[in-house]
Design an enzyme around this catalytic site. Structure first.
Site, PDB file in Angstrom:
ATOM      1  N   TYR A  19       0.840  -1.205   0.000  1.00 55.25           N
ATOM      2  CA  TYR A  19       0.000   0.000   0.000  1.00 55.25           C
ATOM      3  C   TYR A  19       0.866   1.242   0.000  1.00 55.25           C
ATOM      4  O   TYR A  19       1.815   1.322   0.758  1.00 55.25           O
ATOM      5  CB  TYR A  19      -0.914   0.016   1.240  1.00 55.25           C
ATOM      6  CG  TYR A  19      -2.364   0.009   0.834  1.00 55.25           C
ATOM      7  CD1 TYR A  19      -2.923   1.122   0.222  1.00 55.25           C
ATOM      8  CD2 TYR A  19      -3.155  -1.120   1.024  1.00 55.25           C
ATOM      9  CE1 TYR A  19      -4.252   1.097  -0.198  1.00 55.25           C
ATOM     10  CE2 TYR A  19      -4.476  -1.144   0.600  1.00 55.25           C
ATOM     11  CZ  TYR A  19      -5.019  -0.031  -0.007  1.00 55.25           C
ATOM     12  OH  TYR A  19      -6.306  -0.039  -0.426  1.00 55.25           O
ATOM     13  N   GLU A  38      -0.423   4.881  -0.372  1.00 50.67           N
ATOM     14  CA  GLU A  38      -1.188   6.129  -0.526  1.00 50.67           C
ATOM     15  C   GLU A  38      -0.266   7.331  -0.391  1.00 50.67           C
ATOM     16  O   GLU A  38       0.591   7.373   0.493  1.00 50.67           O
ATOM     17  CB  GLU A  38      -2.296   6.202   0.532  1.00 50.67           C
ATOM     18  CG  GLU A  38      -3.459   5.284   0.195  1.00 50.67           C
ATOM     19  CD  GLU A  38      -4.612   5.408   1.187  1.00 50.67           C
ATOM     20  OE1 GLU A  38      -4.429   6.031   2.244  1.00 50.67           O
ATOM     21  OE2 GLU A  38      -5.685   4.863   0.894  1.00 50.67           O
ATOM     22  N   ASP A  46      -7.068  13.700 -24.759  1.00 48.00           N
ATOM     23  CA  ASP A  46      -7.161  12.314 -24.291  1.00 48.00           C
ATOM     24  C   ASP A  46      -6.583  11.446 -25.412  1.00 48.00           C
ATOM     25  O   ASP A  46      -7.249  11.162 -26.404  1.00 48.00           O
ATOM     26  CB  ASP A  46      -8.624  11.967 -24.011  1.00 48.00           C
ATOM     27  CG  ASP A  46      -8.801  10.526 -23.521  1.00 48.00           C
ATOM     28  OD1 ASP A  46      -7.832   9.746 -23.614  1.00 48.00           O
ATOM     29  OD2 ASP A  46      -9.913  10.190 -23.057  1.00 48.00           O
ATOM     30  N   THR A 105      -4.534   6.166 -21.478  1.00 49.77           N
ATOM     31  CA  THR A 105      -4.391   4.818 -20.926  1.00 49.77           C
ATOM     32  C   THR A 105      -2.989   4.356 -21.299  1.00 49.77           C
ATOM     33  O   THR A 105      -2.329   4.932 -22.163  1.00 49.77           O
ATOM     34  CB  THR A 105      -5.412   3.843 -21.549  1.00 49.77           C
ATOM     35  OG1 THR A 105      -5.293   3.900 -22.969  1.00 49.77           O
ATOM     36  CG2 THR A 105      -6.835   4.185 -21.147  1.00 49.77           C
ATOM     37  N   LYS A 128      -3.091   0.586 -24.639  1.00 52.50           N
ATOM     38  CA  LYS A 128      -3.521   0.494 -26.042  1.00 52.50           C
ATOM     39  C   LYS A 128      -2.259   0.522 -26.919  1.00 52.50           C
ATOM     40  O   LYS A 128      -1.434  -0.365 -26.779  1.00 52.50           O
ATOM     41  CB  LYS A 128      -4.553   1.575 -26.329  1.00 52.50           C
ATOM     42  CG  LYS A 128      -5.809   1.358 -25.443  1.00 52.50           C
ATOM     43  CD  LYS A 128      -6.876   2.412 -25.566  1.00 52.50           C
ATOM     44  CE  LYS A 128      -8.004   2.119 -24.579  1.00 52.50           C
ATOM     45  NZ  LYS A 128      -9.008   3.191 -24.531  1.00 52.50           N
ATOM     46  N   ARG A 159      -2.684  -2.558 -18.127  1.00 56.37           N
ATOM     47  CA  ARG A 159      -3.899  -1.744 -18.001  1.00 56.37           C
ATOM     48  C   ARG A 159      -3.665  -0.701 -16.931  1.00 56.37           C
ATOM     49  O   ARG A 159      -3.358  -1.022 -15.787  1.00 56.37           O
ATOM     50  CB  ARG A 159      -5.092  -2.607 -17.599  1.00 56.37           C
ATOM     51  CG  ARG A 159      -5.306  -3.796 -18.492  1.00 56.37           C
ATOM     52  CD  ARG A 159      -6.695  -4.341 -18.312  1.00 56.37           C
ATOM     53  NE  ARG A 159      -7.617  -3.509 -19.046  1.00 56.37           N
ATOM     54  CZ  ARG A 159      -7.840  -3.623 -20.351  1.00 56.37           C
ATOM     55  NH1 ARG A 159      -7.232  -4.538 -21.046  1.00 56.37           N
ATOM     56  NH2 ARG A 159      -8.701  -2.842 -20.945  1.00 56.37           N
TER      57      ARG A 159
HETATM   58  C1  LIG Z   1      -9.986   3.562 -23.641  1.00 60.05           C
HETATM   59  C2  LIG Z   1     -10.285   4.999 -23.452  1.00 60.05           C
HETATM   60  C3  LIG Z   1     -10.567   5.546 -22.189  1.00 60.05           C
HETATM   61  C4  LIG Z   1     -10.883   4.749 -20.964  1.00 60.05           C
HETATM   62  O1  LIG Z   1     -10.050   3.816 -20.568  1.00 60.05           O
HETATM   63  P1  LIG Z   1     -10.478   2.681 -19.511  1.00 60.05           P
HETATM   64  O2  LIG Z   1      -9.143   2.227 -19.095  1.00 60.05           O
HETATM   65  O3  LIG Z   1     -11.272   1.687 -20.281  1.00 60.05           O
HETATM   66  O4  LIG Z   1     -11.254   3.332 -18.428  1.00 60.05           O
HETATM   67  C5  LIG Z   1     -10.710   6.921 -22.085  1.00 60.05           C
HETATM   68  N1  LIG Z   1     -10.615   7.710 -23.151  1.00 60.05           N
HETATM   69  C6  LIG Z   1     -10.384   7.222 -24.388  1.00 60.05           C
HETATM   70  C7  LIG Z   1     -10.295   8.154 -25.548  1.00 60.05           C
HETATM   71  C8  LIG Z   1     -10.232   5.848 -24.581  1.00 60.05           C
HETATM   72  O5  LIG Z   1     -10.014   5.374 -25.805  1.00 60.05           O
END
Ligand SMILES: *Cc1c(COP(=O)(O)O)cnc(C)c1O
Length: 424
Positions: free
Chosen positions: A55, A57, A201, A227, A230, A236
C-alpha cells in the site's frame, strides 16, 4: 504454466486451466481490436510481482504507510520516464485506468454544473467526455461536437462555433474511434479564445505519439490523459501528463480526491513499457502500425468496404458495413469464429442501435506487435472480405464454409507469428 507445489496449477487448477485457455485463445486468434495490444514478456513479468502486496497512498517522499523505500524509487522512475518519453513538465502515473484519469481532470479543473465540451460518443468520443450515461454527463453540463456527415472528420469550424456559443470551461479532444489525425493546435487556439482548459485524451494514440507517428499534443494541450494499455503496449492503467500550472491540482485530484493506494505492480509495468517506448525500435514499431493500417484500409476499400472518413492516418479503421449488406454485430461474431477478433461499433449518424450498429472497428497495433507487416494485412483484408461476403449471402452453409476456410488460414499464420509474452 509450470506445476510446482505452490504453483497456480497446483493450488487452483480451475483458474490455471482458464488462464491457459485464454493464452491459447490469444495465441490462436488475430487481434484486430483497436484498443488492445499484446504486452511484452518484460511488462507481463513486472505486473505479476510482489509489488501487488504494498500500500502506498500518497506520493514519493510523502506516503501514509512505511516501507516505501523501493516503491518510491519505482514510481519516480515511472514518472521520469513518462516525462522524458512525452516531453511534459509533470506526470501522474497513479490513475487506475483511463476513465478515473479523466474523472481526476474534472475534479482538478471544474465544478459540478459547469459547461464542458467533448466529441459525441456515437461520433467516436469517449463516455467520460460528458456522454449522458456517464457520471461526467450527469454532473456537468456537457455539450458535444460531431464529425461532418460527408467527411467523417471533425469539423474545426463547428468546434469553434460551439465553443463560442457555449463557453465551456473544459474541452476534450481525442476519442475511441477517430481514424484521422487530431488537430491539437486548432483545438488549442479555440480553447484559448474561450478561456477553456484543453485536455488531449490520447488513450488510443499514445504509442503513436511516443513513437513519433502522430503529432504530439505537448505544447498545445494543458493536460494530457492516456491509458497505458492500447498502442503504448503497457499494462492496463493510465497516466495524466500536465503543464506546470496544473501539476498540483492533478496530483491532489488523483489522491486523495479520487483514489486510495496506487497499484504498484501496474506502476512497475508502466515504467517498463515506457522504457521500451523510449528505444529506437519503438519508433519503427509505431510507424509500422500506421503503415499496416493504411495498407489494410486500402485493401478493404479495394474490396468494396466503406471506410468512415475514407481511410486512416493512425492505427484505427472504422468500417460502415451497410454497402456490404450486413450489420456490425453478426459480422464481428462470424469473424471471431474465423479467428479474426474485432468489435462492432457505432458509426457517425448510425441509423441502427448502439447494441446492434452498422460499423466494425479495427486496429493494427496488436498484429504489429506480433511482427506482422503489410503482406499479412493484405491477407487479413482478403479473409475479412470472404467472411463478410459469405454472411451477406444469407446462406448458412456458405458462411460455415467461409468461416472454416479462413479459420484454417488463420491457424497457419498465427503459428508463424508468436505472441509476445507467451512464446519465446
Ligand atoms: C480507452 C479509453 C478511455 C478509458 O479507458 P479505460 O481504461 O477503459 O477506463 C478513455 N478515453 C479514451 C479516448 C479511450 O479510448
Amino acid at each position: 504454466m509450470t506445476t510446482t507445489p505452490n504453483s497456480l496449477r497446483a493450488v487452483d487448477p480451475e483458474l490455471a486451466e482458464l488462464i491457459n485457455a485464454e493464452e491459447t485463445r490469444q495465441r490462436d486468434t488475430l487481434k484486430l481490436i483497436a484498443s488492445e495490444n499484446y504486452v511484452s514478456a518484460a511488462v507481463l513479468q513486472a505486473t505479476g510481482t510482489v509489488l501487488t502486496n504494498k500500500y502506498s497512498e500518497g506520493y514519493a517522499g510523502r506516503r501514509y504507510y512505511e516501507g516505501q523505500q523501493v516503491i518510491d524509487q519505482i514510481e519516480t522512475v515511472a514518472i521520469d520516464r513518462a516525462k522524458a518519453v512525452f516531453g511534459t513538465d509533470h506526470a501522474n502515473v497513479q490513475p487506475y485506468s483511463g476513465s478515473p484519469a479523466n474523472l481526476a481532470v474534472y475534479l482538478a479543473t471544474v465544478n459540478p454544473g459547469d459547461t464542458v465540451m467533448g466529441m459525441a460518443l456515437p461520433m467516436g468520443g469517449h463516455l467520460t467526455h460528458g456522454w449522458s450515461v456517464s457520471a461526467t454527463g450527469k454532473w456537468f453540463n456537457a455539450v458535444h461536437y460531431e464529425v461532418g456527415k460527408e467527411s467523417g472528420r471533425v469539423d474545426m469550424d463547428q468546434v469553434r462555433d460551439l465553443a463560442r456559443k457555449e463557453r465551456p470551461k473544459l474541452i476534450f479532444c481525442g476519442g475511441t474511434a477517430i481514424p484521422r489525425t487530431i488537430d491539437f493546435p486548432a483545438f488549442a487556439e479555440i480553447a484559448r479564445e474561450v478561456g477553456a482548459v484543453l485536455v488531449a485524451d490520447i488513450a488510443h494514440i499514445a504509442g503513436l505519439v511516443a513513437g513519433g507517428a502522430h503529432p504530439s499534443p505537448v505544447g498545445h494541450a494543458d493536460i494530457i490523459t492516456t491509458t497505458t494499455h492500447k498502442t503504448l503496449r503497457g499494462p492496463r492503467g493510465a497516466m495524466i501528463l500536465a503543464t506546470e500550472p496544473y501539476a498540483k491540482a492533478i496530483d491532489k485530484a488523483v489522491f486523495p480526491g479520487l483514489q486510495g493506494g496506487p497499484h504498484n505492480h501496474t506502476t512497475a509495468g508502466i515504467a517498463v513499457a515506457l522504457h521500451e517506448a523510449a528505444q529506437p525500435e519503438f519508433s519503427r514499431y509505431a510507424r509500422q502500425i500506421v503503415a499496416n493500417a493504411v495498407t489494410l484500409a486500402e485493401e478493404l476499400a479495394g474490396r468494396g468496404f466503406e471506410l468512415v472518413s475514407g481511410g486512416t492516418d493512425n492505427h484505427l479503421i472504422l468500417l460502415d458495413l451497410t454497402p456490404k449488406g450486413v450489420a456490425g454485430k453478426p459480422a464481428a461474431q462470424a469473424l471471431d469464429r474465423a479467428g479474426l477478433e474485432t468489435n462492432y461499433n457505432t458509426i457517425p449518424y448510425d441509423p441502427r442501435k448502439p447494441f446492434d450498429p452498422s460499423g466494425l472497428r479495427l486496429g493494427t497495433a496488436a498484429l504489429t506487435s506480433r511482427g506482422m507487416g503489410e503482406s499479412e494485412m493484405r491477407e487479413v483484408a482478403r479473409w475479412m472480405d470472404e467472411v463478410v461476403t459469405a454472411l451477406a449471402s444469407g446462406d448458412e452453409d456458405t458462411v460455415e464454409k467461409a468461416v472454416s476456410h479462413v479459420r484454417g488460414e488463420v491457424n497457419e499464420i498465427t503459428g508463424r507469428f508468436p505472441v509476445p509474452g507467451l512464446d519465446r
